[in-house]
Design a protein around this motif. Structure first.
Motif, mmCIF file in Angstrom:
data_model
loop_
_atom_site.group_PDB
_atom_site.id
_atom_site.type_symbol
_atom_site.label_atom_id
_atom_site.label_comp_id
_atom_site.label_asym_id
_atom_site.label_seq_id
_atom_site.Cartn_x
_atom_site.Cartn_y
_atom_site.Cartn_z
ATOM 1 N N TYR A 270 0.839 -1.208 0.000
ATOM 2 C CA TYR A 270 0.000 0.000 0.000
ATOM 3 C C TYR A 270 0.872 1.255 0.000
ATOM 4 O O TYR A 270 1.962 1.276 0.581
ATOM 5 C CB TYR A 270 -0.877 0.030 1.254
ATOM 6 C CG TYR A 270 -2.139 -0.797 1.165
ATOM 7 C CD1 TYR A 270 -3.328 -0.242 0.699
ATOM 8 C CD2 TYR A 270 -2.153 -2.132 1.566
ATOM 9 C CE1 TYR A 270 -4.492 -0.995 0.629
ATOM 10 C CE2 TYR A 270 -3.310 -2.885 1.504
ATOM 11 C CZ TYR A 270 -4.481 -2.315 1.029
ATOM 12 O OH TYR A 270 -5.627 -3.060 0.954
ATOM 13 N N GLY A 271 0.363 2.307 -0.646
ATOM 14 C CA GLY A 271 0.970 3.629 -0.596
ATOM 15 C C GLY A 271 0.017 4.597 0.090
ATOM 16 O O GLY A 271 -1.136 4.264 0.380
ATOM 17 N N PHE A 272 0.487 5.813 0.338
ATOM 18 C CA PHE A 272 -0.300 6.827 1.043
ATOM 19 C C PHE A 272 -0.291 8.117 0.216
ATOM 20 O O PHE A 272 0.770 8.586 -0.197
ATOM 21 C CB PHE A 272 0.296 7.108 2.430
ATOM 22 C CG PHE A 272 0.361 5.891 3.319
ATOM 23 C CD1 PHE A 272 -0.602 5.665 4.289
ATOM 24 C CD2 PHE A 272 1.382 4.948 3.170
ATOM 25 C CE1 PHE A 272 -0.544 4.547 5.099
ATOM 26 C CE2 PHE A 272 1.446 3.823 3.968
ATOM 27 C CZ PHE A 272 0.476 3.620 4.939
ATOM 28 N N VAL A 273 -1.479 8.677 -0.035
ATOM 29 C CA VAL A 273 -1.580 9.934 -0.787
ATOM 30 C C VAL A 273 -2.509 10.892 -0.043
ATOM 31 O O VAL A 273 -3.413 10.454 0.679
ATOM 32 C CB VAL A 273 -2.123 9.705 -2.215
ATOM 33 C CG1 VAL A 273 -1.158 8.888 -3.052
ATOM 34 C CG2 VAL A 273 -3.502 9.045 -2.186
ATOM 35 N N PRO A 274 -2.273 12.195 -0.207
ATOM 36 C CA PRO A 274 -3.159 13.173 0.453
ATOM 37 C C PRO A 274 -4.592 13.028 -0.042
ATOM 38 O O PRO A 274 -4.838 12.742 -1.212
ATOM 39 C CB PRO A 274 -2.568 14.523 0.047
ATOM 40 C CG PRO A 274 -1.191 14.232 -0.412
ATOM 41 C CD PRO A 274 -1.205 12.852 -0.973
ATOM 42 N N GLY A 282 -4.508 17.813 5.155
ATOM 43 C CA GLY A 282 -3.405 17.193 5.887
ATOM 44 C C GLY A 282 -3.607 15.723 6.168
ATOM 45 O O GLY A 282 -2.740 15.078 6.759
ATOM 46 N N LYS A 283 -4.756 15.173 5.757
ATOM 47 C CA LYS A 283 -5.032 13.750 5.976
ATOM 48 C C LYS A 283 -4.604 12.934 4.753
ATOM 49 O O LYS A 283 -4.441 13.468 3.650
ATOM 50 C CB LYS A 283 -6.523 13.520 6.248
ATOM 51 C CG LYS A 283 -7.068 14.278 7.450
ATOM 52 C CD LYS A 283 -6.542 13.729 8.748
ATOM 53 C CE LYS A 283 -7.180 14.433 9.943
ATOM 54 N NZ LYS A 283 -6.668 13.918 11.222
ATOM 55 N N TYR A 284 -4.461 11.646 4.963
ATOM 56 C CA TYR A 284 -4.019 10.754 3.885
ATOM 57 C C TYR A 284 -4.992 9.596 3.709
ATOM 58 O O TYR A 284 -5.748 9.255 4.620
ATOM 59 C CB TYR A 284 -2.621 10.211 4.195
ATOM 60 C CG TYR A 284 -1.528 11.241 4.038
ATOM 61 C CD1 TYR A 284 -0.779 11.306 2.870
ATOM 62 C CD2 TYR A 284 -1.270 12.163 5.039
ATOM 63 C CE1 TYR A 284 0.214 12.255 2.716
ATOM 64 C CE2 TYR A 284 -0.284 13.122 4.898
ATOM 65 C CZ TYR A 284 0.458 13.161 3.727
ATOM 66 O OH TYR A 284 1.438 14.116 3.577
ATOM 67 N N GLN A 285 -4.959 9.017 2.507
ATOM 68 C CA GLN A 285 -5.749 7.826 2.231
ATOM 69 C C GLN A 285 -4.855 6.770 1.582
ATOM 70 O O GLN A 285 -3.753 7.074 1.112
ATOM 71 C CB GLN A 285 -6.932 8.149 1.318
ATOM 72 C CG GLN A 285 -6.534 8.687 -0.044
ATOM 73 C CD GLN A 285 -7.745 9.074 -0.877
ATOM 74 O OE1 GLN A 285 -8.876 8.869 -0.465
ATOM 75 N NE2 GLN A 285 -7.514 9.628 -2.051
ATOM 76 N N LEU A 286 -5.342 5.555 1.547
ATOM 77 C CA LEU A 286 -4.549 4.440 1.036
ATOM 78 C C LEU A 286 -4.760 4.232 -0.456
ATOM 79 O O LEU A 286 -5.852 4.446 -0.978
ATOM 80 C CB LEU A 286 -4.937 3.151 1.771
ATOM 81 C CG LEU A 286 -4.646 3.107 3.271
ATOM 82 C CD1 LEU A 286 -5.367 1.928 3.908
ATOM 83 C CD2 LEU A 286 -3.155 3.014 3.525
ATOM 84 N N ILE A 287 -3.708 3.811 -1.118
ATOM 85 C CA ILE A 287 -3.797 3.381 -2.519
ATOM 86 C C ILE A 287 -2.937 2.125 -2.682
ATOM 87 O O ILE A 287 -2.139 1.799 -1.817
ATOM 88 C CB ILE A 287 -3.302 4.468 -3.500
ATOM 89 C CG1 ILE A 287 -1.841 4.854 -3.163
ATOM 90 C CG2 ILE A 287 -4.208 5.680 -3.506
ATOM 91 C CD1 ILE A 287 -1.151 5.648 -4.248
ATOM 92 N N ALA A 288 -3.095 1.435 -3.786
ATOM 93 C CA ALA A 288 -2.205 0.322 -4.100
ATOM 94 C C ALA A 288 -0.971 0.876 -4.807
ATOM 95 O O ALA A 288 -1.076 1.787 -5.622
ATOM 96 C CB ALA A 288 -2.916 -0.688 -5.006
ATOM 97 N N LYS A 289 0.200 0.353 -4.492
ATOM 98 C CA LYS A 289 1.440 0.800 -5.119
ATOM 99 C C LYS A 289 1.380 0.623 -6.636
ATOM 100 O O LYS A 289 0.724 -0.282 -7.143
ATOM 101 C CB LYS A 289 2.622 -0.037 -4.594
ATOM 102 C CG LYS A 289 3.168 0.387 -3.256
ATOM 103 C CD LYS A 289 4.185 -0.613 -2.743
ATOM 104 C CE LYS A 289 5.372 -0.762 -3.660
ATOM 105 N NZ LYS A 289 6.381 -1.702 -3.112
ATOM 106 N N LYS A 290 2.093 1.478 -7.364
ATOM 107 C CA LYS A 290 2.138 1.379 -8.827
ATOM 108 C C LYS A 290 2.629 0.012 -9.274
ATOM 109 O O LYS A 290 2.115 -0.559 -10.251
ATOM 110 C CB LYS A 290 3.057 2.467 -9.396
ATOM 111 C CG LYS A 290 2.456 3.857 -9.393
ATOM 112 C CD LYS A 290 3.392 4.855 -10.070
ATOM 113 C CE LYS A 290 2.780 6.258 -10.058
ATOM 114 N NZ LYS A 290 3.681 7.243 -10.698
#
Length: 426
Positions: A270-274, A282-290
């Protein structure tokens, strides 16, 4: 304790677990399918030998498997009989040490998983701890010192026969390319005991982090520490580096370790993006890595190659296994947009397979007529010089081999499955 290990009920559970996991044969070449008959014939003898402390552990078979980065990982495969007794030992030791394991350790533990680790990491980041000390242990499973693990286990397990059996499993030589190599450190990946042993050793790290009051997440040998300031992150990183080196004798992979912000931090795929939601600055959400998207697309591409000798039903079965597994793992992430695009691409790949399977023009013409195309149009399209991929994306197949028809043949939409999986997760 050794009586608990070789207890009939415990051994039956261990056998079922080993048989269910399948796996390759060890140095003796005995397959898991012959395990039951072997245990029936020789099980009592093995049990007596373990009680008398004369059981001879077989060497481990060393097998190198490729990693995604082009390097290889060495697996150690015990014989199937040794795997049963290792699993039996694991089942007795696990409850004893589980009570002492810390809250923020998530790997290879009952009722704990990677999703909990990722969710805790996101919670730490969104609580303001946005400087991450990300540490990678260098060849962890190859570097573990046997003495350290045995000392930690002996504090809770005083049974001489049990300790001798455990030591025999740890010290078993490994056979690589036909040569036997002695082992004085390392816990081979592939052994039923290795996850538990790694947790027992790294629990010492967890306790140290708890004592210092740090926020952290650990999943097996993958761990990260969360602090509010970069200056603090440097101090914490240096301190933990020295603790691992001096107390646990574990080296750090300095190339993969360091201090990072959430945008450049990855955890368990998992990755983290604003997030751009209103009121969540200032919060982040999850994404799947490229790289995980690339891996998924590559696997889907392979399963939808038109030249693979596979029936359409078998193709759909294997595709659905892949889709379910991938989406269930990455369902915590914000992935709907990319799944929609991938869905469209995948449907066209399937249409291409179907078009190629029809092969001859006359058969293509007949099938298009069956799907509702007029005879003139069907005849013209069946003899077109357009390439198969262009045809797959054209209206002629989009309006005939529809999503509804694909679903009737077993197709699972990635988007719809993600919605279902997300609802079940709530």
């Amino acid at each position: 304790m050794i009586e608990q290990v070789i207890n009939k009920k415990n051994l039956n559970e261990a056998y079922l677990r080993v048989y269910g996991n399948k796996g390759a044969a060890g140095v003796d070449g005995l397959q898991v399918t012959y395990l039951k008959s072997t245990l029936k014939a020789h099980g009592n003898t093995y049990n007596e030998q373990i009680e008398r402390e004369t059981y001879q552990v077989s060497p481990i078979l060393g097998v190198e498997i490729p990693k995604s980065n082009g390097k290889t990982r060495l697996l150690g495969i015990p014989t199937v009989v040794d795997r049963v007794y290792q699993q039996a030992l694991h089942q007795v030791l696990q409850p004893i040490f589980e009570a002492d394991f810390q809250q923020h350790s998530y790997g290879f533990r009952p009722n704990r998983n990677a999703h909990q680790a990722v969710t805790q990491s996101l919670s730490n980041i969104n609580s303001g701890y946005q400087d991450v000390v990300n540490m990678d242990l260098k060849s962890f499973f190859d570097e573990v010192e046997h003495r350290l693990i045995l000392d930690l286990i002996y504090k809770k397990v005083k049974c001489k026969a049990t300790m001798k059996l455990l030591r025999s499993f740890l010290r078993a030589p490994i056979q690589i390319n036909g040569k036997l190599i002695k082992r004085r450190k390392g816990v081979p990946q592939g052994s039923p005991l290795s996850p538990l042993l790694s947790n027992i050793l790294l629990n010492e790290l967890d306790k140290e982090l708890e004592k210092r009051g740090h926020k952290y997440v650990r999943y097996a040998d993958d761990f990260s520490i969360y602090v509010r300031l970069k200056k603090s992150a440097k101090r914490v990183g240096n301190s933990i580096y020295k603790y691992l080196r001096d107390k646990l004798h574990l080296p750090i992979n300095q190339e993969k370790s360091g201090i990072c912000r959430p945008q450049t931090f990855n955890l368990l795929g998992y990755g983290f993006v604003p997030t751009y939601k209103k009121g969540e600055k200032g919060k982040y959400q999850l994404i799947a890595k490229k790289s995980k998207w690339a891996e998924l697309k590559q696997k889907l591409k392979y399963l939808t190659r038109k030249t693979i000798p596979m029936s359409f039903d078998e193709r759909m079965k294997r595709l659905n296994w892949l889709i379910r597994g991938w989406v269930n793992y990455f369902k915590l992430g914000s992935i709907q947009g990319k799944l929609k695009k991938l869905d469209e691409w995948l449907r066209n790949r399937l249409r291409y397979c179907i078009w190629h399977h029809w092969k001859k023009p006359d058969r293509k013409c007949k099938n298009l007529i069956r799907l509702g195309i007029s005879m003139g149009q069907a005849y013209a399209w069946s003899r077109t010089r357009m390439g198969g991929w262009a045809i797959a994306q054209s209206p002629i197949l989009g309006t005939t081999i529809t999503v509804k028809r694909l679903k009737m043949r077993g197709y699972i939409s990635l988007v719809e499955y993600h919605k279902t999986a997300s609802l079940l997760n709530r």
